[in-house]
Write a protein that holds these residues in place. Structure first.
Motif, mmCIF file in Angstrom:
data_model
loop_
_atom_site.group_PDB
_atom_site.id
_atom_site.type_symbol
_atom_site.label_atom_id
_atom_site.label_comp_id
_atom_site.label_asym_id
_atom_site.label_seq_id
_atom_site.Cartn_x
_atom_site.Cartn_y
_atom_site.Cartn_z
ATOM 1 N N GLY A 171 4.769 5.022 -15.262
ATOM 2 C CA GLY A 171 5.382 5.553 -14.038
ATOM 3 C C GLY A 171 4.799 6.898 -13.645
ATOM 4 O O GLY A 171 4.564 7.182 -12.463
ATOM 5 N N PHE A 172 4.567 7.733 -14.651
ATOM 6 C CA PHE A 172 3.968 9.051 -14.397
ATOM 7 C C PHE A 172 2.571 8.898 -13.810
ATOM 8 O O PHE A 172 2.216 9.546 -12.816
ATOM 9 C CB PHE A 172 3.914 9.855 -15.700
ATOM 10 N N LYS A 173 1.762 8.006 -14.406
ATOM 11 C CA LYS A 173 0.386 7.813 -13.942
ATOM 12 C C LYS A 173 0.346 7.257 -12.521
ATOM 13 O O LYS A 173 -0.528 7.629 -11.724
ATOM 14 C CB LYS A 173 -0.358 6.875 -14.889
ATOM 15 N N ALA A 174 1.283 6.367 -12.181
ATOM 16 C CA ALA A 174 1.315 5.786 -10.832
ATOM 17 C C ALA A 174 1.592 6.860 -9.791
ATOM 18 O O ALA A 174 0.895 6.956 -8.762
ATOM 19 C CB ALA A 174 2.372 4.688 -10.761
ATOM 20 N N ALA A 175 2.621 7.676 -10.048
ATOM 21 C CA ALA A 175 2.964 8.745 -9.100
ATOM 22 C C ALA A 175 1.856 9.787 -9.035
ATOM 23 O O ALA A 175 1.504 10.292 -7.959
ATOM 24 C CB ALA A 175 4.283 9.386 -9.505
ATOM 25 N N ILE A 186 6.665 11.020 -1.688
ATOM 26 C CA ILE A 186 6.479 9.725 -2.347
ATOM 27 C C ILE A 186 7.826 9.098 -2.699
ATOM 28 O O ILE A 186 8.643 9.702 -3.394
ATOM 29 C CB ILE A 186 5.625 9.893 -3.618
ATOM 30 N N ALA A 187 8.028 7.884 -2.217
ATOM 31 C CA ALA A 187 9.260 7.143 -2.495
ATOM 32 C C ALA A 187 9.046 6.216 -3.701
ATOM 33 O O ALA A 187 7.920 6.003 -4.161
ATOM 34 C CB ALA A 187 9.671 6.330 -1.276
ATOM 35 N N HIS A 188 10.141 5.667 -4.173
ATOM 36 C CA HIS A 188 10.065 4.772 -5.336
ATOM 37 C C HIS A 188 11.042 3.612 -5.173
ATOM 38 O O HIS A 188 12.226 3.817 -4.893
ATOM 39 C CB HIS A 188 10.397 5.541 -6.611
ATOM 40 N N ILE A 189 10.527 2.384 -5.341
ATOM 41 C CA ILE A 189 11.384 1.197 -5.399
ATOM 42 C C ILE A 189 11.516 0.825 -6.869
ATOM 43 O O ILE A 189 10.520 0.518 -7.536
ATOM 44 C CB ILE A 189 10.795 0.024 -4.593
ATOM 45 N N ALA A 190 12.739 0.875 -7.372
ATOM 46 C CA ALA A 190 12.994 0.688 -8.806
ATOM 47 C C ALA A 190 13.898 -0.510 -9.040
ATOM 48 O O ALA A 190 14.631 -0.954 -8.152
ATOM 49 C CB ALA A 190 13.645 1.943 -9.378
ATOM 50 N N GLY A 191 13.871 -1.020 -10.284
ATOM 51 C CA GLY A 191 14.820 -2.049 -10.689
ATOM 52 C C GLY A 191 16.152 -1.411 -11.058
ATOM 53 O O GLY A 191 16.342 -0.201 -10.905
ATOM 54 N N ASP A 247 5.445 9.192 2.849
ATOM 55 C CA ASP A 247 4.071 8.828 3.225
ATOM 56 C C ASP A 247 3.415 7.959 2.152
ATOM 57 O O ASP A 247 2.241 7.608 2.258
ATOM 58 C CB ASP A 247 3.221 10.066 3.509
ATOM 59 N N ALA A 248 4.184 7.602 1.116
ATOM 60 C CA ALA A 248 3.674 6.710 0.073
ATOM 61 C C ALA A 248 4.836 6.130 -0.715
ATOM 62 O O ALA A 248 5.944 6.686 -0.718
ATOM 63 C CB ALA A 248 2.731 7.458 -0.873
ATOM 64 N N ILE A 249 4.571 4.999 -1.377
ATOM 65 C CA ILE A 249 5.587 4.342 -2.211
ATOM 66 C C ILE A 249 4.954 3.895 -3.524
ATOM 67 O O ILE A 249 3.871 3.313 -3.539
ATOM 68 C CB ILE A 249 6.196 3.117 -1.502
ATOM 69 N N PHE A 250 5.656 4.209 -4.599
ATOM 70 C CA PHE A 250 5.366 3.601 -5.897
ATOM 71 C C PHE A 250 6.439 2.564 -6.147
ATOM 72 O O PHE A 250 7.624 2.870 -6.209
ATOM 73 C CB PHE A 250 5.369 4.655 -7.007
ATOM 74 N N SER A 251 6.017 1.311 -6.277
ATOM 75 C CA SER A 251 6.977 0.232 -6.497
ATOM 76 C C SER A 251 6.838 -0.310 -7.910
ATOM 77 O O SER A 251 5.727 -0.441 -8.430
ATOM 78 C CB SER A 251 6.737 -0.889 -5.488
ATOM 79 N N SER A 252 7.965 -0.660 -8.529
ATOM 80 C CA SER A 252 7.968 -1.093 -9.926
ATOM 81 C C SER A 252 7.525 -2.526 -10.142
ATOM 82 O O SER A 252 7.556 -3.016 -11.272
ATOM 83 C CB SER A 252 9.357 -0.890 -10.550
ATOM 84 N N ASN A 253 7.121 -3.220 -9.102
ATOM 85 C CA ASN A 253 6.377 -4.471 -9.290
ATOM 86 C C ASN A 253 5.489 -4.702 -8.074
ATOM 87 O O ASN A 253 5.604 -4.020 -7.045
ATOM 88 C CB ASN A 253 7.295 -5.666 -9.596
ATOM 89 N N ASP A 254 4.585 -5.661 -8.192
ATOM 90 C CA ASP A 254 3.633 -5.902 -7.112
ATOM 91 C C ASP A 254 4.252 -6.649 -5.933
ATOM 92 O O ASP A 254 3.809 -6.493 -4.794
ATOM 93 C CB ASP A 254 2.433 -6.697 -7.641
#
Length: 344
Positions: A171-175, A186-191, A247-254
């Motif tokens: 998660g750290f590396k993705a962000a 940066i937003a995040h879609i999480a489980g 302006d960006a999203i890190f999502s926890s799956n593809d």
């Protein structure tokens, strides 16, 4: 003899005027039976089209040489790769694999767990259902010294084998990748938060924002139940409708990351110039979507192989040996067009 009746060792014994114990040992090439008798028995078995009753044998021995695999959904690329890794090791060792799905339902998981137990499996490999909080239904395997391996979605407190990645680091590396490309909101879609893998990825994301002094806002984090495409669409539309959208999203799956790309494009945003996206798993769809989806590798096949090896290794151990091993596998950032807007 009826053509529909299965040939048994009793039939072979009658045909050759031998005892059933002699026939049984001959069929197993036991050293106590002469080569001549062994050959005669095997020739008769082939001529009579005898096949061993594996189920009856397993009931007698309380052992089936079968590994039960309990997963959320077989149609997820991660899960199919995981199963492939499990099977390649199990089959090479002479074990069969039974696959059961929980459909991310706690109730289904409990029922499938009981079905695997009743089937006398030699071991179980499980990735927990999204709903599962209580893991008492797995106690029956531990109580009978049936090896149990949790893989990817693992419980926090159940003491057994675990095969996983460092979700916090991933998660750290993705962000961090998004930050390095110049994205600042940066937003995040999480489980679901109680599921440790998603909680750890979220914490890694939060700590990356802190390190680079970027805003860490709860309204930029959306938790979804099943990580489906539809949930991704809804989440991204909500995020992009904010007064100050990301302006960006890190999502926890593809799957939800692909939804993010398509929703953003439908709103007229350019990917990656206006909006960056990174997913998780490196599913095949990440290479098909336009632009290609940046993602975090998730070594499902290797995790499956390791899980099977742990089962097989445990079956050779003494009953009192510890089963607390944890295996961590590495992940990498795979950079594609959805987030790469700065030249190397």
């Amino acid at each position: 003899m009826s053509q529909n009746k299965d040939v048994t060792i009793y039939d072979i014994a009658d045909a050759l005027n031998l005892s059933t114990s002699t026939v049984s040992r001959a069929l197993k090439n036991h050293s106590s039976i002469s080569k001549k008798t062994t050959l005669k028995v095997n020739e008769a078995a082939a001529k009579m089209q005898y096949t061993p009753n594996i189920l009856a044998s397993s009931l007698r021995n309380n052992k089936t040489n079968t590994i039960g695999v309990l997963i959320s959904r077989i149609n997820r690329p991660f899960m199919s790769d995981l199963i492939s890794g499990i099977e390649v090791v199990a089959q090479k060792a002479g074990f069969n694999v039974i696959i059961a799905q929980s459909h991310d339902s706690y109730e289904d998981e409990v029922n499938m767990c009981q079905a695997l137990y009743n089937s006398r499996v030699s071991g179980v490999i499980c990735s927990l259902a999204m709903e599962t909080k209580d893991t008492d239904h797995f106690d029956q395997f531990r109580n009978k010294n049936i090896p149990l391996v949790f893989v990817d979605r693992v419980p926090k407190t159940f003491t057994t084998y675990r095969v996983m990645i460092d979700n916090y680091s991933a998660g750290f590396k993705a962000a961090q990748h998004l930050i390095e490309q110049g994205y600042t909101r940066i937003a995040h879609i999480a489980g679901l938060k109680f599921r440790s893998i998603y909680n750890e990825r979220e914490q890694g994301y939060r700590d990356a924002l802190k390190k680079y002094n970027l805003p860490e806002e709860d309204n930029l984090i959306i938790h979804v139940k099943t990580m489906s495409y539809e949930e991704g669409e809804k989440a991204v539309n909500k995020l992009l409708s904010l007064e100050n959208p990301p302006d960006a999203i890190f999502s926890s799956n593809d799957t939800t990351a692909v939804a993010a790309i398509q929703v953003a494009k439908s709103r007229g945003l350019r990917i990656p110039e206006d909006f960056g996206v990174i997913g998780f798993n490196n599913d095949p769809i990440s290479r098909i979507i336009d632009p290609g989806l940046s993602t975090i590798s998730h070594p499902a096949y290797e995790m499956g192989k390791i899980s099977s090896k742990k089962i097989l290794k445990h079956l050779k151990k003494s009953k009192n040996e510890s089963i607390t091993e944890i295996s961590f596998l590495n992940t990498d950032v795979i950079i594609r067009g959805s987030s790469k807007r700065l030249k190397d």
